[in-house]
Design an enzyme around this catalytic site. Sequence first.
Site, PDB file in Angstrom:
ATOM      1  N   CYS A  69     -48.975  15.272   5.009  1.00 54.52           N
ATOM      2  CA  CYS A  69     -48.717  15.683   6.384  1.00 54.52           C
ATOM      3  C   CYS A  69     -47.792  16.891   6.367  1.00 54.52           C
ATOM      4  O   CYS A  69     -46.657  16.794   5.919  1.00 54.52           O
ATOM      5  CB  CYS A  69     -48.067  14.530   7.141  1.00 54.52           C
ATOM      6  SG  CYS A  69     -47.688  14.955   8.853  1.00 54.52           S
ATOM      7  N   CYS A 194     -52.717  22.016   8.443  1.00 57.50           N
ATOM      8  CA  CYS A 194     -52.586  20.685   9.037  1.00 57.50           C
ATOM      9  C   CYS A 194     -53.714  19.892   8.411  1.00 57.50           C
ATOM     10  O   CYS A 194     -54.873  20.344   8.438  1.00 57.50           O
ATOM     11  CB  CYS A 194     -52.738  20.717  10.553  1.00 57.50           C
ATOM     12  SG  CYS A 194     -52.927  19.056  11.258  1.00 57.50           S
TER      13      CYS A 194
HETATM   14  N1  DGL Z   1     -51.968  15.881   9.622  1.00 61.00           N
HETATM   15  C1  DGL Z   1     -50.631  16.211   9.945  1.00 61.00           C
HETATM   16  C2  DGL Z   1     -50.239  17.595   9.502  1.00 61.00           C
HETATM   17  O1  DGL Z   1     -50.693  18.022   8.470  1.00 61.00           O
HETATM   18  C3  DGL Z   1     -50.132  15.738  11.283  1.00 61.00           C
HETATM   19  C4  DGL Z   1     -50.822  16.234  12.491  1.00 61.00           C
HETATM   20  C5  DGL Z   1     -50.331  15.559  13.716  1.00 61.00           C
HETATM   21  O2  DGL Z   1     -50.234  14.331  13.710  1.00 61.00           O
HETATM   22  O3  DGL Z   1     -50.031  16.264  14.696  1.00 61.00           O
HETATM   23  O4  DGL Z   1     -49.433  18.260  10.101  1.00 61.00           O
END
Ligand code: DGL
Length: 269
Positions: A69, A194
């Site tokens: 994340c 993301c």
């Molecule tokens: N998948 C995550 C990232 O890489 C989180 C996205 C989210 O929950 O807003 O930032």
Amino acid sequence: MIGIFDSGMGGLTVLKAIKEEMPSIDVLYFGDTKNAPYGSRSREELTALTIKAIQLLRSRGSRSIVSACNSVSASMTVSLFDTFSISSAQSRQHGAEQPEHLIEMVGPTVSYFRESTARLLLCATQATIDSHMYQNAFEMIGKSVDAFAIPELAGAIEAGSNEEKIERTIRAALEAATEQGMSVQNYDVLILACTHYPLVTPVFQKMLGKGVLVFDPAIAVAERVKKQLWPREMADGKMTFLLSQDSEPFRAFAAKLFPGSAYTIEVVS
Ligand code: DGL
């Protein structure tokens, strides 16, 4: 067994890349579906959620952890664990034990472009963009990157929204970026910073055309995992998913990404 965590299904893209490199690795995956999306949360909230996720994975026996994340990197908690191998006062206060290895998204992704001469554009959640983590890290290796947020895209993907809604959300962000002087045709690569975004790579590619390469950082992270954790994490290839709230879209994506693989899904409170 390595532990992987994300706000929800985004980290599945990282898990997929790791499994392609190392099929016999055992994985415990935590998707914090109850608190998703993370990208609009404050630094304080992200710190608390990161510590909780690491604590859960540690309590279930994961000594090596991958933060799949980007948004939690914005809270700095993960980088502090990763870079300096220190337990923050807050983590001790919450009783979170220090993982033996912690790999996060930003370092491997930026290192991947060390020798590149490509003109780089990056998109991510608001939390990631506002933290300037990527912009600063690229500057440290003498490269510049332009970056823009795609508000609400991770949430839309997490909710299992249809392609039309996804396309509308991306288009609005691309238009806003163009207005700020970041027109996609002036770049060679768009970095999807993301982990949710690669789940809709075909939509990005369709909108950007062939001139811009859409880059999924999962490749860089999987390489880092292999370098640091292989072969010590070689096992039976088991996959267990922990969710803080049951989610049909999560189940659907897991089935799509890992067809024919055996895995269990458990809802934890
Ligand atoms: N998948 C995550 C990232 O890489 C989180 C996205 C989210 O929950 O807003 O930032």
